[in-house]
Design a protein around this motif. Structure first.
Motif, mmCIF file in Angstrom:
data_model
loop_
_atom_site.group_PDB
_atom_site.id
_atom_site.type_symbol
_atom_site.label_atom_id
_atom_site.label_comp_id
_atom_site.label_asym_id
_atom_site.label_seq_id
_atom_site.Cartn_x
_atom_site.Cartn_y
_atom_site.Cartn_z
ATOM 1 N N VAL A 65 35.946 45.988 44.368
ATOM 2 C CA VAL A 65 36.158 44.835 45.241
ATOM 3 C C VAL A 65 35.530 45.180 46.576
ATOM 4 C CG1 VAL A 65 37.847 43.344 46.353
ATOM 5 C CG2 VAL A 65 38.330 44.299 44.106
ATOM 6 N N ARG A 66 34.673 44.299 47.077
ATOM 7 C CA ARG A 66 34.022 44.580 48.361
ATOM 8 C C ARG A 66 34.269 43.424 49.322
ATOM 9 N NH1 ARG A 66 28.201 47.379 47.137
ATOM 10 N NH2 ARG A 66 28.469 47.949 49.331
ATOM 11 N N ASN A 67 34.659 43.779 50.529
ATOM 12 C CA ASN A 67 34.831 42.791 51.586
ATOM 13 C C ASN A 67 34.460 43.430 52.913
ATOM 14 O OD1 ASN A 67 37.151 44.170 52.722
ATOM 15 N ND2 ASN A 67 38.424 43.246 51.141
ATOM 16 N N VAL A 68 34.448 42.665 53.974
ATOM 17 C CA VAL A 68 34.095 43.207 55.285
ATOM 18 C C VAL A 68 35.121 44.260 55.693
ATOM 19 C CG1 VAL A 68 33.851 42.665 57.737
ATOM 20 C CG2 VAL A 68 32.892 41.117 56.021
ATOM 21 N N ALA A 69 34.644 45.473 55.910
ATOM 22 C CA ALA A 69 35.452 46.595 56.400
ATOM 23 C C ALA A 69 36.493 47.084 55.405
ATOM 24 C CB ALA A 69 36.119 46.269 57.736
ATOM 25 N N ASN A 70 36.266 46.834 54.111
ATOM 26 C CA ASN A 70 37.105 47.384 53.031
ATOM 27 C C ASN A 70 38.610 47.287 53.325
ATOM 28 O OD1 ASN A 70 35.465 49.832 54.504
ATOM 29 N ND2 ASN A 70 37.649 50.310 54.451
ATOM 30 N N MET A 71 39.062 46.086 53.633
ATOM 31 C CA MET A 71 40.455 45.922 54.030
ATOM 32 C C MET A 71 41.302 45.264 52.936
ATOM 33 S SD MET A 71 40.532 45.262 58.093
ATOM 34 C CE MET A 71 39.975 43.563 58.064
ATOM 35 N N VAL A 72 42.570 45.626 52.936
ATOM 36 C CA VAL A 72 43.556 45.011 52.058
ATOM 37 C C VAL A 72 44.543 44.258 52.938
ATOM 38 C CG1 VAL A 72 45.367 45.388 50.345
ATOM 39 C CG2 VAL A 72 43.342 46.865 50.371
ATOM 40 N N PRO A 73 44.707 42.961 52.723
ATOM 41 C CA PRO A 73 45.703 42.218 53.490
ATOM 42 C C PRO A 73 47.097 42.499 52.937
ATOM 43 C CG PRO A 73 44.702 40.783 51.868
ATOM 44 C CD PRO A 73 43.988 42.103 51.760
ATOM 45 N N PRO A 74 48.139 42.187 53.669
ATOM 46 C CA PRO A 74 49.496 42.362 53.123
ATOM 47 C C PRO A 74 49.781 41.328 52.039
ATOM 48 C CG PRO A 74 49.593 41.300 55.269
ATOM 49 C CD PRO A 74 48.166 41.707 55.064
ATOM 50 N N TYR A 75 50.793 41.594 51.262
ATOM 51 C CA TYR A 75 51.233 40.697 50.196
ATOM 52 C C TYR A 75 51.742 39.395 50.805
ATOM 53 C CZ TYR A 75 54.068 39.099 46.186
ATOM 54 O OH TYR A 75 54.616 38.382 45.146
ATOM 55 N N GLU A 76 51.064 38.285 50.497
ATOM 56 C CA GLU A 76 51.418 36.980 51.059
ATOM 57 C C GLU A 76 51.303 35.902 49.984
ATOM 58 O OE1 GLU A 76 50.229 37.170 55.752
ATOM 59 O OE2 GLU A 76 48.591 36.860 54.336
ATOM 60 N N PRO A 77 52.325 35.698 49.159
ATOM 61 C CA PRO A 77 52.294 34.658 48.124
ATOM 62 C C PRO A 77 52.551 33.279 48.723
ATOM 63 C CG PRO A 77 54.377 35.804 48.056
ATOM 64 C CD PRO A 77 53.566 36.485 49.120
ATOM 65 N N ASP A 78 51.592 32.814 49.527
ATOM 66 C CA ASP A 78 51.808 31.594 50.310
ATOM 67 C C ASP A 78 51.038 30.385 49.790
ATOM 68 O OD1 ASP A 78 49.252 32.352 50.934
ATOM 69 O OD2 ASP A 78 49.656 32.781 53.047
ATOM 70 N N GLY A 79 50.398 30.523 48.638
ATOM 71 C CA GLY A 79 49.674 29.397 48.076
ATOM 72 C C GLY A 79 48.270 29.221 48.618
ATOM 73 N N GLN A 80 47.836 30.107 49.519
ATOM 74 C CA GLN A 80 46.486 30.029 50.072
ATOM 75 C C GLN A 80 45.521 30.801 49.165
ATOM 76 O OE1 GLN A 80 45.834 28.037 52.817
ATOM 77 N NE2 GLN A 80 47.980 27.494 52.439
ATOM 78 N N TYR A 81 44.259 30.855 49.585
ATOM 79 C CA TYR A 81 43.235 31.541 48.809
ATOM 80 C C TYR A 81 43.148 33.002 49.255
ATOM 81 C CZ TYR A 81 41.917 26.738 47.776
ATOM 82 O OH TYR A 81 41.939 25.423 47.382
ATOM 83 N N HIS A 82 43.315 33.918 48.319
ATOM 84 C CA HIS A 82 43.333 35.346 48.631
ATOM 85 C C HIS A 82 42.471 36.091 47.613
ATOM 86 C CE1 HIS A 82 46.570 34.916 51.603
ATOM 87 N NE2 HIS A 82 47.187 34.129 50.738
ATOM 88 N N SER A 83 41.198 36.258 47.906
ATOM 89 C CA SER A 83 40.298 36.843 46.913
ATOM 90 C C SER A 83 40.574 38.328 46.673
ATOM 91 C CB SER A 83 38.841 36.651 47.343
ATOM 92 O OG SER A 83 38.569 37.339 48.548
ATOM 93 N N THR A 84 40.807 39.085 47.735
ATOM 94 C CA THR A 84 41.077 40.511 47.555
ATOM 95 C C THR A 84 42.395 40.713 46.815
ATOM 96 O OG1 THR A 84 39.809 41.131 49.524
ATOM 97 C CG2 THR A 84 41.464 42.704 48.754
ATOM 98 N N SER A 85 43.401 39.937 47.171
ATOM 99 C CA SER A 85 44.696 40.038 46.484
ATOM 100 C C SER A 85 44.575 39.637 45.013
ATOM 101 C CB SER A 85 45.732 39.164 47.191
ATOM 102 O OG SER A 85 45.915 39.571 48.529
ATOM 103 N N ALA A 86 43.745 38.634 44.730
ATOM 104 C CA ALA A 86 43.533 38.206 43.344
ATOM 105 C C ALA A 86 42.887 39.316 42.521
ATOM 106 C CB ALA A 86 42.680 36.944 43.310
ATOM 107 N N ALA A 87 41.874 39.964 43.104
ATOM 108 C CA ALA A 87 41.211 41.057 42.399
ATOM 109 C C ALA A 87 42.152 42.230 42.196
ATOM 110 C CB ALA A 87 39.978 41.497 43.189
ATOM 111 N N LEU A 88 42.972 42.514 43.206
ATOM 112 C CA LEU A 88 43.961 43.576 43.097
ATOM 113 C C LEU A 88 44.962 43.269 41.978
ATOM 114 C CD1 LEU A 88 45.449 46.111 44.137
ATOM 115 C CD2 LEU A 88 46.528 44.649 45.863
ATOM 116 N N GLU A 89 45.427 42.036 41.949
ATOM 117 C CA GLU A 89 46.357 41.608 40.908
ATOM 118 C C GLU A 89 45.758 41.807 39.516
ATOM 119 O OE1 GLU A 89 48.995 37.697 40.712
ATOM 120 O OE2 GLU A 89 46.933 37.272 40.115
ATOM 121 N N PHE A 90 44.509 41.405 39.345
ATOM 122 C CA PHE A 90 43.855 41.527 38.044
ATOM 123 C C PHE A 90 43.685 42.989 37.648
ATOM 124 C CE2 PHE A 90 39.993 41.595 35.335
ATOM 125 C CZ PHE A 90 40.490 40.866 34.269
ATOM 126 N N ALA A 91 43.257 43.823 38.604
ATOM 127 C CA ALA A 91 43.021 45.238 38.308
ATOM 128 C C ALA A 91 44.305 45.947 37.897
ATOM 129 C CB ALA A 91 42.404 45.928 39.520
#
Length: 213
Positions: A65-91
């Protein structure tokens, strides 16, 4: 018809006559059986720090998973779009990786931007600025350290950001449960583009230790 970039066409032809020829059976096996990568790597978009190249990985070995500055956001199940969290979930949930590595690198543009109090948005949306707010509190502390040089602040912030992302990783319930149960390991790493050195974060001290080449 718009032409496809010539360097990519050349690279593709080299791939087909080189690596693909050697690993054809492996690609066909992956196509039929699916992927089973052993490691998730969260890395930066920077073109100089490609994990597959740095770790000399073959097809199907790494889930990246690649994003700007290799960051992981906190867990936020808020119904918004979270690409890094989605990839983390799948992995973690589907691929069941055994290791997660947050890998930063030297001379990161995103980190440089968050340390620059005069940095202007690149667009009206300021997507980078908003994304880098994930580490803004730490950046403000490092900015105020007048004893450190600009280069020292940059490296320090790159490594602090890795620690911050690991802290955020552990806010994901499944990651925390698997790590606590010994079924998943979380690591931090920092790659120096200029000399190829890889520094790995010690789990106890959280210091970064250079690996022997």
């Amino acid at each position: 018809m718009q032409r496809f970039p010539q360097p990519l066409l050349t690279g593709y032809r080299n791939f087909m006559t080189g690596r693909y020829t050697v690993e054809r059976d492996r690609y066909r096996q992956l196509a039929d059986a699916g992927q089973t990568p052993h490691t998730l790597i969260i890395a930066c978009c920077d073109s100089r720090a490609a994990p597959e190249t740095i770790f000399d990985a073959g097809p199907g070995e790494l889930f990246v998973v690649r994003n700007v500055a290799n960051m992981v956001p906190p867990y936020e199940p808020d119904g918004q779009y979270h690409s890094t969290s989605a990839a983390l979930e799948f992995a973690v949930q589907s691929l069941k990786v055994k290791d997660i590595i947050v890998m930063g690198h030297g001379r990161c543009g995103g980190i440089k931007a968050v340390l620059d109090p005069n940095a202007a948005p690149l667009s009206p949306g300021d997507f980078i600025g908003k994304w880098m707010n994930l580490v803004k509190p730490a950046a403000e502390q490092i900015q105020s350290n007048s004893i450190m040089t600009t280069a020292e602040r940059q490296t320090a912030m790159e490594r602090v950001s890795i620690r911050n992302s690991i802290t955020n990783l552990r806010t994901f319930p499944e990651v925390k449960a698997l790590e606590d149960g010994g079924k998943l390991q979380v690591h931090g790493a920092w790659f120096d583009i200029s000399n190829g050195e890889l520094w790995v974060m010690d789990k106890e001290s959280q210091d970064f230790v250079r690996l022997d080449g």
